[in-house]
Design an enzyme around this catalytic site. Structure first.
Site, PDB file in Angstrom:
ATOM      1  N   GLU A  32       0.851  -1.196   0.000  1.00 31.60           N
ATOM      2  CA  GLU A  32       0.000   0.000   0.000  1.00 31.60           C
ATOM      3  C   GLU A  32       0.883   1.241   0.000  1.00 31.60           C
ATOM      4  OE1 GLU A  32      -3.167   0.619  -1.042  1.00 31.60           O
ATOM      5  OE2 GLU A  32      -3.798  -0.902   0.402  1.00 31.60           O
ATOM      6  N   SER A  66     -27.501   2.889 -18.191  1.00 30.60           N
ATOM      7  CA  SER A  66     -27.037   2.351 -16.913  1.00 30.60           C
ATOM      8  C   SER A  66     -28.234   1.701 -16.217  1.00 30.60           C
ATOM      9  CB  SER A  66     -26.477   3.471 -16.029  1.00 30.60           C
ATOM     10  OG  SER A  66     -26.509   3.059 -14.676  1.00 30.60           O
ATOM     11  N   GLY A 121     -13.658   1.135  -2.168  1.00 37.71           N
ATOM     12  CA  GLY A 121     -12.241   0.812  -2.309  1.00 37.71           C
ATOM     13  C   GLY A 121     -11.999  -0.417  -3.166  1.00 37.71           C
ATOM     14  N   ASP A 169      -5.317  -0.394 -10.313  1.00 35.43           N
ATOM     15  CA  ASP A 169      -6.702  -0.872 -10.342  1.00 35.43           C
ATOM     16  C   ASP A 169      -7.087  -1.373 -11.728  1.00 35.43           C
ATOM     17  OD1 ASP A 169      -6.521   0.164  -7.846  1.00 35.43           O
ATOM     18  OD2 ASP A 169      -8.048   1.713  -8.118  1.00 35.43           O
ATOM     19  N   TYR A 219      -2.637  12.782   0.473  1.00 37.35           N
ATOM     20  CA  TYR A 219      -1.959  11.949  -0.520  1.00 37.35           C
ATOM     21  C   TYR A 219      -0.728  12.678  -1.064  1.00 37.35           C
ATOM     22  CZ  TYR A 219      -1.628   8.905  -4.637  1.00 37.35           C
ATOM     23  OH  TYR A 219      -1.200   8.032  -5.600  1.00 37.35           O
TER      24      TYR A 219
HETATM   25  P1  ADP Z   1     -14.615   3.227  -6.568  1.00 37.28           P
HETATM   26  O1  ADP Z   1     -13.690   3.253  -5.408  1.00 37.28           O
HETATM   27  O2  ADP Z   1     -15.687   2.197  -6.391  1.00 37.28           O
HETATM   28  O3  ADP Z   1     -13.898   3.131  -7.868  1.00 37.28           O
HETATM   29  P2  ADP Z   1     -15.285   5.800  -7.611  1.00 37.28           P
HETATM   30  O4  ADP Z   1     -15.894   6.994  -6.992  1.00 37.28           O
HETATM   31  O5  ADP Z   1     -13.928   5.915  -8.194  1.00 37.28           O
HETATM   32  O6  ADP Z   1     -15.358   4.636  -6.521  1.00 37.28           O
HETATM   33  O7  ADP Z   1     -16.219   5.268  -8.781  1.00 37.28           O
HETATM   34  C1  ADP Z   1     -17.598   5.148  -8.590  1.00 37.28           C
HETATM   35  C2  ADP Z   1     -18.336   5.699  -9.799  1.00 37.28           C
HETATM   36  O8  ADP Z   1     -18.213   4.767 -10.898  1.00 37.28           O
HETATM   37  C3  ADP Z   1     -19.816   5.855  -9.574  1.00 37.28           C
HETATM   38  O9  ADP Z   1     -20.108   7.095  -8.989  1.00 37.28           O
HETATM   39  C4  ADP Z   1     -20.369   5.739 -10.981  1.00 37.28           C
HETATM   40  O10 ADP Z   1     -20.222   6.940 -11.691  1.00 37.28           O
HETATM   41  C5  ADP Z   1     -19.439   4.709 -11.615  1.00 37.28           C
HETATM   42  N1  ADP Z   1     -19.999   3.339 -11.444  1.00 37.28           N
HETATM   43  C6  ADP Z   1     -19.427   2.309 -10.776  1.00 37.28           C
HETATM   44  N2  ADP Z   1     -20.231   1.224 -10.801  1.00 37.28           N
HETATM   45  C7  ADP Z   1     -21.332   1.569 -11.497  1.00 37.28           C
HETATM   46  C8  ADP Z   1     -22.544   0.905 -11.859  1.00 37.28           C
HETATM   47  N3  ADP Z   1     -22.779  -0.357 -11.492  1.00 37.28           N
HETATM   48  N4  ADP Z   1     -23.441   1.594 -12.592  1.00 37.28           N
HETATM   49  C9  ADP Z   1     -23.215   2.869 -12.958  1.00 37.28           C
HETATM   50  N5  ADP Z   1     -22.103   3.551 -12.636  1.00 37.28           N
HETATM   51  C10 ADP Z   1     -21.180   2.923 -11.913  1.00 37.28           C
END
Ligand code: ADP
Ligand code: MG
Length: 384
Positions: A32, A66, A121, A169, A219
């Site tokens: 990490e 979506s 996360g 990621d 960060y």
């Molecule tokens: P994470 O840590 O899960 O990557 P982020 O904030 O970087 O969190 O990403 C989350 C964003 O990705 C959501 O706000 C949405 O815009 C998009 N997203 C992720 N999964 C979905 C889903 N199943 N349907 C629609 N959008 C999604």
């Protein structure tokens, strides 16, 4: 089944069929805050993913639905056509980044859904980017190689979501392999698969359901600390360009010339880089208790030396120890989010019950618990 519901939605939206693809979220077992210090990380793709059905539509407009938000976005593929919906930025960004790399992408129809928890996360955004990068690259025969598909996802975050993330990621989402972790050098993108046979143990994520936003961009502050220590070491050892090149002895040499805080940050990083090696060896030997010990050591370092934990997540880690987890640590950027726990199957039920009870009693908030298995990365599920 998630793919059947996906298909039904596709038929409803577009009156036709497409090809189906999937790409997963990820965990990082250990390593990490070492990506930007030139060390190795040890992620794996998980059995929670985004699922996509898609077909070219023969026009210059793309229509994307979506399923989870029940929203439809329509957009062209020129740089000025960025759609309104935040979730659609990822789709548009991926298409744009492929086009920048020579891909001849035209209009497409798509529906997607997923079961990667958002913002926990596990990198739902990387899963979303990777599934579109993989599918569009195939459907429009862009010829972009796999490592570059991960970069397409990363650059989508940088240029279209405003998140200056590393490559881990997206790399894990694209390259994941069932029952294997990926020992990845984030600088060179060299990697190897490390078998992850968990035997009688399970990987469990406990989501604190808190996310502290801090004004001071911690960060960046951490990165600056690391850079200052590298600079001090490089005065005597010019070959040291990142902390991954530094030894304990080199670190000790500069202890009196750097601040106490910077020194402490650097000791975490150098220790963490060594722990990744130890965990790889322990996995090879099937010694899961040793893996777990290193996870606890990482948590301790992230909490006390790197100072990127918080009260809630420290509590989850302490509870994990109390209820018999072999290892537990905060995962991800920090200041909230999940712990990743290594738990023996026989203590699993007790672990989940007690940790939830204690956490709720202390913080008035129920944690979320996710079991994860290590799965394959981006792939086609069904051709049209
Ligand atoms: P994470 O840590 O899960 O990557 P982020 O904030 O970087 O969190 O990403 C989350 C964003 O990705 C959501 O706000 C949405 O815009 C998009 N997203 C992720 N999964 C979905 C889903 N199943 N349907 C629609 N959008 C999604
Ligand atoms: Mg994300």
């Amino acid at each position: 089944m998630i793919t059947e519901k996906l298909h039904a939605a596709f038929v409803q939206q577009f009156g036709a069929s497409g090809a189906q693809y999937t790409s997963p979220g990820r965990i990082n077992l250990i390593g990490e805050h070492v990506d930007y210090n030139g060390g190795y990380v040890l992620p794996g793709a998980i059995d929670k993913a985004i699922f996509l059905e898609i077909r070219p539509n023969g026009t210059n407009k793309s229509r994307v639905f979506s399923q989870d938000y029940n929203e439809r976005a329509e957009f062209g593929l020129n740089e000025t056509d960025k759609p309104q919906q935040p979730w659609a930025h990822y789709v548009f960004g991926v298409a744009r980044e492929l086009i920048k790399r020579g891909g001849k992408i035209e209009g497409f129809d798509a529906v997607f859904t997923g079961n990667v928890p958002l913002g926990a996360g596990l990198s739902s955004s990387a899963a979303l980017e990777s599934v579109f990068a993989f599918a569009l690259n195939e459907l429009f025969a862009c010829g972009v190689e796999k490592k570059q598909l991960a970069v397409v996802g990363q650059m989508t975050e940088h240029h279209y979501a405003g998140v200056k993330c590393g490559i881990m990621d997206q790399f894990a989402s694209v390259f994941g392999k069932k029952n294997h972790l990926i020992r990845l050098n984030c600088d060179t993108l060299e990697y190897e698969y490390v078998p992850c046979e968990l035997g009688n143990y399970r990987l469990v994520l406990v989501d604190s359901c808190v996310k502290h936003t801090l004004v001071d961009s911690p960060y960046d502050r951490r990165r600056e600390s690391c850079e200052r220590v590298v600079k001090a070491i490089a005065q005597r050892h010019p070959q040291v360009k990142v902390l991954a090149h530094a030894t304990w002895d080199m670190l000790k040499e500069v202890q009196s010339t750097v601040s106490e805080v910077d020194y402490r940050r650097a000791t975490f990083v150098v220790g963490e880089i060594k722990r990744v090696e130890k965990v790889c060896a322990a996995l090879k030997n099937g010694d899961l208790e040793e893996v777990g010990k290193n996870m606890y050591a990482t948590h301790q370092g992230l909490s006390k030396d790197y100072e990127v934990s918080c009260e809630e997540v420290d509590f989850l880690s302490e509870c994990a120890q109390k209820y018999g987890a072999a290892g537990a640590r905060i995962m991800g950027g920090g200041f909230g989010g999940c712990t990743i726990n290594l738990v023996k199957s026989e203590s699993y039920d007790n672990f989940v019950e007690k940790i939830a009870k204690d956490y709720t009693a202390k913080f008035g908030l129920a944690p979320k618990v996710y079991d994860v298995k290590i799965e394959d990365g981006a792939r086609v599920i069904a051709d049209k």
